[in-house]
Each structure stands twice: as C-alpha cells, then as structure tokens.
Scaffold this active site. Structure first.
Site, PDB file in Angstrom:
ATOM      1  N   VAL A   1       0.849  -1.078   0.026  1.00 31.92           N
ATOM      2  CA  VAL A   1      -0.001  -0.072  -0.058  1.00 31.92           C
ATOM      3  C   VAL A   1       0.728   1.318   0.006  1.00 31.92           C
ATOM      4  CG1 VAL A   1      -1.771   1.249   1.191  1.00 31.92           C
ATOM      5  CG2 VAL A   1      -1.877  -1.237   1.294  1.00 31.92           C
ATOM      6  N   GLY A   2       0.961   1.937  -0.939  1.00 29.49           N
ATOM      7  CA  GLY A   2       1.655   2.961  -1.330  1.00 29.49           C
ATOM      8  C   GLY A   2       0.976   4.476  -1.226  1.00 29.49           C
TER       9      GLY A   2
ATOM     10  N   THR B   1       0.159   6.367  -3.436  1.00 21.83           N
ATOM     11  CA  THR B   1      -0.497   6.710  -4.949  1.00 21.83           C
ATOM     12  C   THR B   1      -1.298   5.374  -5.342  1.00 21.83           C
ATOM     13  OG1 THR B   1       1.093   8.457  -5.568  1.00 21.83           O
ATOM     14  CG2 THR B   1      -0.129   7.670  -7.385  1.00 21.83           C
TER      15      THR B   1
ATOM     16  N   ILE C   1      -1.970   0.939  -4.674  1.00 25.68           N
ATOM     17  CA  ILE C   1      -1.950  -0.243  -4.108  1.00 25.68           C
ATOM     18  C   ILE C   1      -1.416  -1.366  -5.159  1.00 25.68           C
ATOM     19  CG2 ILE C   1      -3.274  -1.909  -2.735  1.00 25.68           C
ATOM     20  CD1 ILE C   1      -4.965   0.228  -1.612  1.00 25.68           C
TER      21      ILE C   1
ATOM     22  N   GLY D   1       9.813   3.238   7.384  1.00 32.30           N
ATOM     23  CA  GLY D   1       8.671   2.664   7.065  1.00 32.30           C
ATOM     24  C   GLY D   1       8.659   1.353   6.596  1.00 32.30           C
TER      25      GLY D   1
ATOM     26  N   ASP E   1       7.446  -0.239   3.814  1.00 37.37           N
ATOM     27  CA  ASP E   1       7.903  -0.362   2.685  1.00 37.37           C
ATOM     28  C   ASP E   1       9.504  -0.261   2.417  1.00 37.37           C
ATOM     29  OD1 ASP E   1       8.027   2.454   3.498  1.00 37.37           O
ATOM     30  OD2 ASP E   1       7.797   3.086   1.023  1.00 37.37           O
TER      31      ASP E   1
ATOM     32  N   ASP F   1      14.168   3.098  -4.756  1.00 34.63           N
ATOM     33  CA  ASP F   1      12.831   3.049  -4.944  1.00 34.63           C
ATOM     34  C   ASP F   1      12.115   4.137  -5.447  1.00 34.63           C
ATOM     35  OD1 ASP F   1      10.143   2.233  -5.157  1.00 34.63           O
ATOM     36  OD2 ASP F   1      10.000   1.252  -3.294  1.00 34.63           O
TER      37      ASP F   1
ATOM     38  N   THR G   1       6.215   7.555  -4.967  1.00 36.43           N
ATOM     39  CA  THR G   1       5.995   9.062  -4.598  1.00 36.43           C
ATOM     40  C   THR G   1       7.017   9.759  -4.178  1.00 36.43           C
ATOM     41  OG1 THR G   1       3.802   7.995  -3.856  1.00 36.43           O
ATOM     42  CG2 THR G   1       4.163  10.133  -3.195  1.00 36.43           C
TER      43      THR G   1
ATOM     44  N   THR H   1       8.035  24.067 -24.391  1.00 32.24           N
ATOM     45  CA  THR H   1       7.829  24.151 -23.180  1.00 32.24           C
ATOM     46  C   THR H   1       7.666  22.466 -22.561  1.00 32.24           C
ATOM     47  OG1 THR H   1       6.557  25.951 -22.890  1.00 32.24           O
ATOM     48  CG2 THR H   1       6.106  24.464 -21.053  1.00 32.24           C
TER      49      THR H   1
END
Length: 259
Positions: free
Chosen positions: A7-8, A10, A12, A107, A109, A129, A132, A184
């Site tokens: 579960v991150g 941003t 899962i 954490g 993770d 890693d 996010t 741009t």
C-alpha cells in the site's frame, strides 16, 4: 497461494505467488474513502478477471504507508477471502537489523525493499525505490539497515512544478528526445528526467563514498524506475517486483510454507 499487498501513497500494488512463482501483479489507486466491502469486492473481482480463484488465496501479507485505510482493507480481506492478513510492523521477523538512530521511523515499505535487496542480491546493497518519494536505502554486508535518504519522487516533483506555476501544463513524465529542449513540454520533461538521473548518480556516489562500500550493488525498483534505470550506469539492476518479493520473503520468515 499467497497474496502480497504493497500500500503506497499513490497506488496499491498486489501480487499473487504460488510458492516462489509470481503469477500476476495488479494495481489499484489508494483511495482513503473505500469501505471494507469495496476493497473485498474489488480484490476478488481483479483476481477472478485474471483467472485466479479467490478461494485459492490462503495467506495475505500487507506493507502499508497509509494507516488510514488499513481497517477497511484488512476487514475486507477477512470478510471476502476468509484470511487474517499478516501486517509488516514492529516485531515481525525480517532478518534485517536496523541501526539507524530511530528504527521505528523506517517505513515498512523500506524494510520490505531492504529484505528483498539483501536476500536476492547480497550485501552491501543500495536499494533505490522510485515511488511517490524516491528513497535510497543502504544495507550493509551483514544485513544491517544503515542509512536512508528520501527525495521527492518524479511525479511529486512534476505536480509541484505545474501546480505551482500557472503557465506550466501537466505533462507525461518521459525522457525527451534531447536535453536541448525547444518548447515547454520537452523542457519540463528534460528538467524532471535528467534532473532525476543526475540526482540518482550523485546520491549513489556519495553513499558509496561516505560508507566506504564502493562495491555495493545498486538495485532499483518502483514504477518510474524504468525511466531512470536504463539511463545510468550507477544502477546495476532494475527489478519492478522487488517489493512484492520482499513481502513474500518476510511472510515465509514468519509462517510455515503453504502446501
């Protein structure tokens, strides 16, 4: 079968293993407003769509950096899969000894990635890693988690860029044809991607220099790692399933092997 869930902030990410074989990976967005029924029904639906019978899932392990969703997620798994998941948390067996100033700040993770990096590639190893946040973790030759560096992830940096500048558009993050941008969008892509490559190379070099582990293997994971890893010799391996394999390894350190 074993269901691994990362579960991150941003996404899962889910993976289904039959012993050491990864049968499939799936992704859901991390929404904090889902009910237990929504989680259970969605997970079962994804499994069935991939021809995996939910009743064949006998074990579940979860690593989460989003505490707010854990009650609904675990309740949904218990209700729909009839399995009480193992949660990666303090006290769980990992085989990694954390020697930072405050081990509780690391954490789950990052612990999972450290386990996979060390078990699969040996030590010393640097695990990068690209999520996010972009994290750089150093695991020593004897399996000690010695240091961790945290930087904004590519998407996080991108959202900050176009969110904070009224005239800059939201863009796809990818490497442009040339760093010599002439408009741009490619200008922003060049800044984000080449900036991330430069950051990656510099941080890895400094980790090796200050730790003395000049021969440390560097392993990258995370969805956006596929953009950065091919562009630098500082990364030795890119393994998009590293976290899921880390969860599998931790599960079998704590439970008997399913047969």
């Amino acid at each position: 079968m074993l269901l691994t869930i990362d579960v991150g902030n941003t996404n899962i990410t889910l993976g289904v293993f039959k012993e050491e074989i990864l049968l499939g990976t799936f992704r859901m967005t991390t929404k904090r407003s889902r009910t237990s029924d929504e989680y259970g029904f969605t997970i079962c639906g994804i499994l069935e769509h991939r021809s995996i019978c939910p009743q064949d899932i006998h074990s579940v392990i979860i690593a989460s950096v989003v505490p707010d969703i854990m009650h609904s997620l675990t309740s949904g798994i218990i209700k729909y899969l009839n399995v009480r998941p193992l949660i990666v948390s303090a006290g769980i067996k990992t085989g990694i000894r954390i020697v930072t100033e405050n081990p509780k700040e690391i954490g789950p993770d990052r612990i999972v990635d450290a386990v996979a990096g060390y078990e699969l590639f040996g030590g010393p190893v640097i695990v990068v890693d690209f999520g996010t946040a972009t994290t750089y973790d150093l695991i020593g030759p004897n399996g000690t988690f010695e240091a961790g560096i945290t930087a904004p992830g590519l998407e996080t940096a991108g959202r900050s860029l176009w969110g904070g500048a009224a005239m800059l558009p939201a863009i796809e993050i990818r490497k442009p044809a040339s760093i010599l941008a002439k408009e741009t969008i490619s200008s922003m892509q060049a800044g984000l991607v080449y900036g991330a490559i430069g950051q990656t190379e510099y941080i890895i070099r400094k980790i090796k220099e200050e730790s003395g582990y000049s021969d440390a293997k560097v392993v990258a994971t995370g969805g956006l790692g596929k953009i950065i890893a091919p562009e630098t010799d500082s990364i030795d391996e890119y393994d998009p399933e590293l976290t899921l394999n880390g969860l599998r390894l931790i599960y079998y350190k704590n439970k008997k092997v399913d047969r």
